[in-house]
Scaffold this active site. Structure first.
Site, PDB file in Angstrom:
ATOM      1  N   ASP A  81       0.839  -1.207   0.000  1.00 38.46           N
ATOM      2  CA  ASP A  81       0.000   0.000   0.000  1.00 38.46           C
ATOM      3  C   ASP A  81       0.866   1.246   0.000  1.00 38.46           C
ATOM      4  OD1 ASP A  81      -2.375  -1.245  -0.132  1.00 38.46           O
ATOM      5  OD2 ASP A  81      -2.794  -1.209   2.029  1.00 38.46           O
ATOM      6  N   LYS A 115     -14.305 -25.898 -12.280  1.00 40.44           N
ATOM      7  CA  LYS A 115     -15.295 -24.969 -12.815  1.00 40.44           C
ATOM      8  C   LYS A 115     -15.640 -23.986 -11.697  1.00 40.44           C
ATOM      9  CE  LYS A 115     -19.748 -24.977 -15.189  1.00 40.44           C
ATOM     10  NZ  LYS A 115     -20.027 -23.655 -14.758  1.00 40.44           N
ATOM     11  N   CYS A 164     -33.533 -40.178  29.974  1.00 37.49           N
ATOM     12  CA  CYS A 164     -33.646 -40.738  31.323  1.00 37.49           C
ATOM     13  C   CYS A 164     -34.505 -39.878  32.249  1.00 37.49           C
ATOM     14  CB  CYS A 164     -32.265 -40.946  31.917  1.00 37.49           C
ATOM     15  SG  CYS A 164     -31.439 -39.408  32.310  1.00 37.49           S
TER      16      CYS A 164
HETATM   17  S1  IVH Z   1     -13.963 -23.004 -20.194  1.00 35.33           S
HETATM   18  C1  IVH Z   1     -17.220 -22.326 -23.875  1.00 35.33           C
HETATM   19  N1  IVH Z   1     -13.216 -23.175 -17.744  1.00 35.33           N
HETATM   20  O1  IVH Z   1     -18.718 -21.988 -16.819  1.00 35.33           O
HETATM   21  C2  IVH Z   1     -16.618 -21.734 -22.725  1.00 35.33           C
HETATM   22  N2  IVH Z   1     -15.318 -22.202 -18.172  1.00 35.33           N
HETATM   23  O2  IVH Z   1     -21.200 -23.308 -17.598  1.00 35.33           O
HETATM   24  C3  IVH Z   1     -15.414 -22.459 -22.289  1.00 35.33           C
HETATM   25  N3  IVH Z   1     -16.507 -21.476 -16.153  1.00 35.33           N
HETATM   26  O3  IVH Z   1     -19.195 -20.342 -19.831  1.00 35.33           O
HETATM   27  C4  IVH Z   1     -15.366 -22.309 -20.880  1.00 35.33           C
HETATM   28  N4  IVH Z   1     -14.965 -22.050 -14.732  1.00 35.33           N
HETATM   29  O4  IVH Z   1     -18.291 -18.999 -17.732  1.00 35.33           O
HETATM   30  C5  IVH Z   1     -14.187 -22.777 -18.564  1.00 35.33           C
HETATM   31  N5  IVH Z   1     -12.385 -23.380 -15.604  1.00 35.33           N
HETATM   32  C6  IVH Z   1     -13.351 -22.982 -16.428  1.00 35.33           C
HETATM   33  C7  IVH Z   1     -14.524 -22.376 -15.962  1.00 35.33           C
HETATM   34  C8  IVH Z   1     -15.495 -22.002 -16.864  1.00 35.33           C
HETATM   35  C9  IVH Z   1     -16.147 -21.514 -14.873  1.00 35.33           C
HETATM   36  C10 IVH Z   1     -17.788 -20.949 -16.635  1.00 35.33           C
HETATM   37  C11 IVH Z   1     -17.714 -20.235 -17.942  1.00 35.33           C
HETATM   38  C12 IVH Z   1     -18.566 -21.064 -18.865  1.00 35.33           C
HETATM   39  C13 IVH Z   1     -19.524 -21.650 -17.901  1.00 35.33           C
HETATM   40  C14 IVH Z   1     -20.231 -22.855 -18.465  1.00 35.33           C
END
Ligand code: IVH
Length: 662
Positions: free
Chosen positions: A38, A115, A407
């Protein structure tokens, strides 16, 4: 300071601040404290204030920009922002692969990544400088949220290393779970409405017209794709490239050589899904070879070359049918909600802990309420909240009992005033012993239900009495130590296979004071049905051979008590069939006495064998005894049998008799 010197200093400060950003967000390390960083930022800001013509759009000071917007600009995407088709099982993944094989035959490798449950963003860089960030919108046209995206420190304002003129990167903005909890706690304090989940806040923050709001929210970013400018042969290379450009990528992403390897990873990832600092709702599985991926093209709104494997849902809603209170090994009283069974996280859940009186009060859970429950991995299912709009009229708040439900002893609060305990130290152990006895050889004879498991089941509030055993589902068992899918399934199957029981064994299983298997047989012999037995008076019991006054008294005490009636009703509710008469078998009508030590089986097992074959057991040698089974070091019973002229047999003769070969 001259402008020239300032410029020099500004350059090194920016580089240094960027380097620390990269260390923190991409490499997950920290060289200097937040305070020190910072301080560097403050120095840079002061210099830029003094020399405003030295400010550039990629300066770390430019993460919050000017005035609030009136509206977001609509921007077309260079390439459609696709979504992914969901799959929920390994079979569906195999089907996906087979569809791919039909289009492009050959062996594939797969790239698998977490994901992230966030909001997708497209980032466009011109000559290395972030020009535009956009949301997905309808996939074709998104909203320009550059001002907000710039506040996210994990997004580089300037690309690192070599790069072409235009580069587009896509990824996911998200909020760490911890930050989400802190934010919600603050909102609760301030009396503001809570966010349902981290994704919710991210979506809300990214779409704020005033960028100071996004700035105040600890948003992060993972990149998952280079959409334009740079192409790579494989996804591995793409991820390496993203990192060298300065982007964090989802952790643990890598390629696997076969679907079998992918499946093994899925199993592991499912177990660890909650260990991440951010919300993960599944895995993305992609064809690792980029050329193949591209050739596979698009179906509908999703690429053919990738699927999203979704973890089973963790939350569901159901109705609280009743609330009861369990007593744990330490005497602690735990309220437990009995639920209308519901599938969640791949298994059926019928109970959820309410933790303690404070929690019930805080959440105000009532019988009849529709509640949101969560079952996460190895965690015992819990009630998260009530949906107040669905509450039935006239529902009453739940209160903890003032006496121990097992009990009847007094209860007291612990020092912190949260845990309520039964003061009787024997309470839980007795309960546990009773259940063990009921499910043991003298009773339902359920294999695989040892003391450790019964203790855990009681502790977690999954059972409070023996009949509850028959309500257990795989989902109840899975979170317990020692249980895997297969063992949970086996135990449930074993339990379900033991729902029919002979009358004497059933009577013995009730654990009525002074009523063991021998007395139970005497009673069953005299009155052949449970319905008849429960109605007998003390005098009628006393008339039964082998039943004295004391035993008769405990029998009527039990059958007339609320507890006794409750247990019988529960056995009825869970579908136990009590066979009306002592079952016929090779030893039908024969009475046995055992004396001495048997070598090949325990005496308990021998007795069970007799009972299963329709025979009876006596504890003392008398004229009604047909066989005296004599083991090693037999005592006075053997002598007495001789005197009375009874038939004595040894262990091997007994075995032959059981087999019907004697
Ligand atoms: S690859 C065609 N990798 O999940 C798009 N997507 O339900 C290729 N998402 O549209 C996506 N983590 O917004 C990819 N590690 C990841 C992801 C991810 C979250 C999201 C993304 C995608 C959606 C599909």
């Amino acid at each position: 300071m001259t402008e020239r010197d300032a410029n020099k200093r500004i350059q090194v400060l920016r580089d240094e601040i960027n380097r620390h950003r990269y260390l923190y967000h991409v490499l997950d390390t920290q060289e200097i404290s937040d305070g020190a960083l910072d301080s560097l930022k403050n120095e840079l800001e002061a210099l830029e204030k003094e020399f405003p013509n030295l400010v550039t759009p990629d300066s770390p000071t430019q993460r919050v920009g000017g005035m609030a917007l009136d509206a977001f600009q609509k921007v077309p995407h260079s390439k459609r922002m696709l979504s992914l088709n969901d799959v929920f099982s390994t079979e569906e993944i195999t089907d996906w692969e087979q569809r791919i094989q039909k289009i492009i035959p050959g062996t594939n490798e797969y790239f698998v990544e977490l994901k992230i449950d966030g909001v997708a963003l497209s980032l466009v860089y011109e000559d290395g400088i972030l020009q535009r960030a956009a949301t997905r919108g309808d996939g074709v046209i998104g909203e320009d949220v550059t001002v907000n995206a710039k506040t996210i420190e994990a997004i580089p304002l300037r690309l690192q290393g070599d790069h072409p003129g235009t580069v587009e990167v896509r990824g996911e903005a998200y909020m760490p779970k911890k930050d989400f909890e802190v934010m919600n706690a603050e909102r609760e304090k301030a009396g503001e409405e809570l966010f349902a989940n981290p994704r919710n806040i991210v979506a809300g923050s990214i779409r704020q017209l005033d960028s100071t709001i996004a700035k105040s929210r600890p948003l992060r970013f993972f990149a998952w794709e280079i959409t334009r400018g740079i192409s790579t042969k494989t996804r591995d290379e793409e991820y390496e490239m993203l990192q060298s450009l300065g982007f964090p990528v989802p952790p643990n992403a890598r390629h696997y050589k076969s679907l079998a390897e992918v499946f093994a990873y899925i199993k592991e990832a499912e177990k660890k899904r909650l260990n991440h600092a951010f919300q993960v709702d599944g895995l993305v599985i992609k064809i690792n070879n980029c050329a193949t991926y591209d050739r596979l093209g698009v179906v509908g709104k999703a690429p053919r070359g990738a699927v999203a494997f979704k973890f089973p849902a963790e939350e569901a809603t159901t109705i609280v049918e009743h609330i009861d209170v369990q007593v744990g090994r330490t005497g602690a009283l735990t309220p437990v909600a009995h639920l209308r069974p519901v599938r969640v996280a791949g298994t059926t859940v019928s109970r959820a802990t309410l933790h303690n009186a404070d929690e019930v009060k805080r959440k105000d859970v009532r019988v009849g309420d529709t509640v949101v429950i969560r079952k996460a991995g190895d965690i015992i299912p819990e009630v998260i909240r009530v949906l107040p709009n669905l509450r039935p009229k006239n529902s009453k708040p739940f209160h903890m009992p003032s006496k121990c439900p097992i009990c009847g002893s007094a209860v007291e609060k612990d020092a912190e005033g949260i845990v309520v305990r039964c003061v009787n130290r024997e309470c839980f152990v007795r309960e546990q012993q009773q259940i063990l006895y009921a499910v043991g050889r003298a009773g339902f004879n359920i294999d695989g239900l040892g003391d450790k498991i019964v203790e855990q089941l009681l502790q977690e509030g999954l059972i409070s009495s023996a009949p509850d055993i028959f309500r257990l589902t795989e989902g109840d068992l899975l979170p317990l130590e020692r249980f895997a899918e297969k063992s949970a399934k086996n135990l449930v199957a074993e339990i379900q296979s033991k729902k029919t029981i002979s009358l004497p064994k059933f009577l013995a299983s009730l654990g009525i004071l002074n009523v063991g298997i021998v007395t139970a047989q005497d009673i069953a012999r005299a009155y052949k049905s449970l319905d008849a037995i429960v109605k007998l008076s003390k005098e009628e019991f006393e008339k039964i051979d082998g039943v004295g006054e004391k035993v008769a008294q405990s029998l009527v005490d039990f059958f007339e008590s609320k507890l006794g009636k409750g247990i019988l009703q529960e056995y009825c509710d869970v579908g136990i069939t009590v066979q009306e008469e002592v079952s016929a078998g090779p030893l039908s009508g024969k009475t046995f006495v055992f004396t001495g030590t048997l070598q090949n089986i325990t005496r308990e097992e021998a007795k069970q064998n007799v009972l299963s074959a329709g025979g009876r057991i006596a504890s003392t040698v008398g004229l009604g005894v047909d066989y005296v089974v004599v083991g090693e070091d037999a005592g006075s019973k053997e002598e007495k049998a001789k005197k009375l002229g009874l038939t004595s047999i040894n262990e091997s003769q007994f075995a032959s008799l059981l087999k019907g070969t004697l």
